[in-house]
Design a protein around this motif. Sequence first.
Motif, short mmCIF file in Angstrom:
data_model
loop_
_atom_site.label_atom_id
_atom_site.label_comp_id
_atom_site.label_asym_id
_atom_site.label_seq_id
_atom_site.Cartn_x
_atom_site.Cartn_y
_atom_site.Cartn_z
N ASP A 160 -6.82 8.31 -1.25
CA ASP A 160 -7.15 6.89 -1.09
C ASP A 160 -6.09 6.17 -0.29
O ASP A 160 -6.39 5.26 0.51
N LYS A 161 -4.83 6.54 -0.49
CA LYS A 161 -3.76 5.90 0.26
C LYS A 161 -3.89 6.19 1.75
O LYS A 161 -3.71 5.30 2.60
N LYS A 162 -4.20 7.44 2.11
CA LYS A 162 -4.38 7.79 3.52
C LYS A 162 -5.56 7.03 4.11
O LYS A 162 -5.52 6.58 5.26
N LYS B 28 -6.74 4.01 3.16
CA LYS B 28 -6.38 2.61 3.35
C LYS B 28 -5.42 2.43 4.52
O LYS B 28 -5.52 1.47 5.29
N ILE C 159 0.85 -1.21 0.00
CA ILE C 159 0.00 0.00 0.00
C ILE C 159 0.88 1.25 0.00
O ILE C 159 0.59 2.23 -0.70
N VAL C 160 1.94 1.20 0.79
CA VAL C 160 2.82 2.36 0.89
C VAL C 160 3.48 2.67 -0.44
O VAL C 160 3.59 3.83 -0.86
N ILE D 200 -2.56 4.82 -6.85
CA ILE D 200 -3.72 5.36 -6.15
C ILE D 200 -3.41 6.79 -5.69
O ILE D 200 -2.25 7.17 -5.51
N ASN E 163 2.48 1.83 -3.45
CA ASN E 163 1.57 1.91 -4.60
C ASN E 163 1.48 3.37 -5.08
O ASN E 163 1.01 4.26 -4.35
N LYS E 164 1.91 3.62 -6.30
CA LYS E 164 1.88 4.96 -6.87
C LYS E 164 0.68 5.20 -7.78
O LYS E 164 0.52 6.30 -8.31
#
Length: 513
Positions: free
Chosen positions: A453-455, A457, A443-444, A449, A446-447
């Motif tokens: 959305d990253k925050k 998740k 998740i960290v 998203i 992943n570029k």
Amino acid sequence: WNEIIELFRAGMPLRKHRCRFKSYERCFKASEAVDCLHELLGSNQNFGPEVTRDQTVKLLKKFLKNHVIEDIKGRWGKEDFEDDGHLYRFPPSSPLKSYPKKPSCGKEVIKFPDWNEPKGGPSQEHISVKSITMNSEMWCKRHSIAIGEVAACKLVIRRELTQTNIEEIWKSMTLSQLQKVLGLDSLDEVLDTKLVNSKHIVQNVYNVGKQGIVTLEDKSKELPHWILSAMKCLANWPSCSDLKQPTYLGFERDVFRTIVDYFGQTKEPLLTFHFFDIFVSVLGLLQKPSKAVEALQISCLLLPPENRKRLQLLVRMMARMSLNQDLPPLSESVRTRTLTVQAFSHCILCSKDETDLDELLSAKLVSFLMDNYQEILSVPSALKSSIEDHVVQLQRVQITYAGADRDATLPPPSFCHQITTDEFEYQKATGSQEPLAALLEKIVMNKEISVKDKKKKLKQFQKSYPEVYRVRFPSPETEAMLFPEKTKQKPPILMWALKMPFQPFHRTRSFRM
């Protein structure tokens, strides 16, 4: 020796057989000899039903070596007898061993020495001979003397195993193998072993149809016929034996929607809430496909039979749909494989605390299931063989020799052992949390998203697995480094703004002059 030979010669049916265009009178097949002798030994009070078919074959090997029987060409002397269709016959000469004869020089009977008798010279007395019934130990000694083997041995008869005993052995050895494959020192962190039903394991192994699908004893738990027909329709598209060809456009999409709605109404996923952690643990093995396949094979044996059957049918349908080029697209924007994974992942694997994070875990596992479903959802043959051999070993009548430890060759299956508190805490921190840490890192990094959305998740992950999150982000500063604040650029300051403010022009007297 003589007794069993006489019984065998009297009870063995002899008839005419053909072999390579030639007929042979008064002979028998090897397999027929095994059947006859095994039945005679089992019904004889001197031997009993504990004699196995394998022991019968070994005795017939001795018969062939000692010319009790011979092949149809008169050959004997070797122990090459097998349980097959080769033809054998009885030799014309008597195979019985002669008993010691009395000496012809006198009428007195020689007494065998009594080793417990005091030294004073043996007395000349007749020995009274009594007919006795041989027990297993006496049979072993007589058999050993007759065929020239070890003279002193002992038969050990194991206790009778009940069905409950066998089921518990299956449970213990299955969980032990699963623990070994996962590389864990204990399953306590990922599985409550009390919730594992030993009957489910046995049913999933032995109640299997020709295609490897579980057969249910309770027919009320079967899938409805209309759902089975719908799944068969999409799995075998466009040829389907149960349904006629559709007559309207979009028929296949309606069938797919019907199947999705049915499985979406289930209260619990097919892999169940209880086994969620154990299946998540397998995600850490996906980099080693063979290990992951074996772990999933064993884990799926723990499922209730109705869940295993539905999983088998559903994943097989999904795999066939994703590879079927004749199936029309079920969506305008998403490929069929992606659509099926998205549609059925939630009904296959999810936790009680439903979060968006579960979708990532289940989608990853379901994709691996689809790619390897034939092997994963089959019965692991190596595990089955090892457990069956162990059960047979426990039930078998065993021959042990003096000074031998009869249980040394087969230690009992070990499932768990006591560990220290420090070891438990270490396993708790490193065992099942490795795949979760890998998911967090994914998740960290992943570029694709957005930052928003990253925050979102990451916040969900922190709520569900705070310990794993704390290891990755031990302080607020390390978390802030992931989202550096952008410095706002101030507009450039004009040079004239630094000077004195503009003042209006005033007339003076000097201008009037």
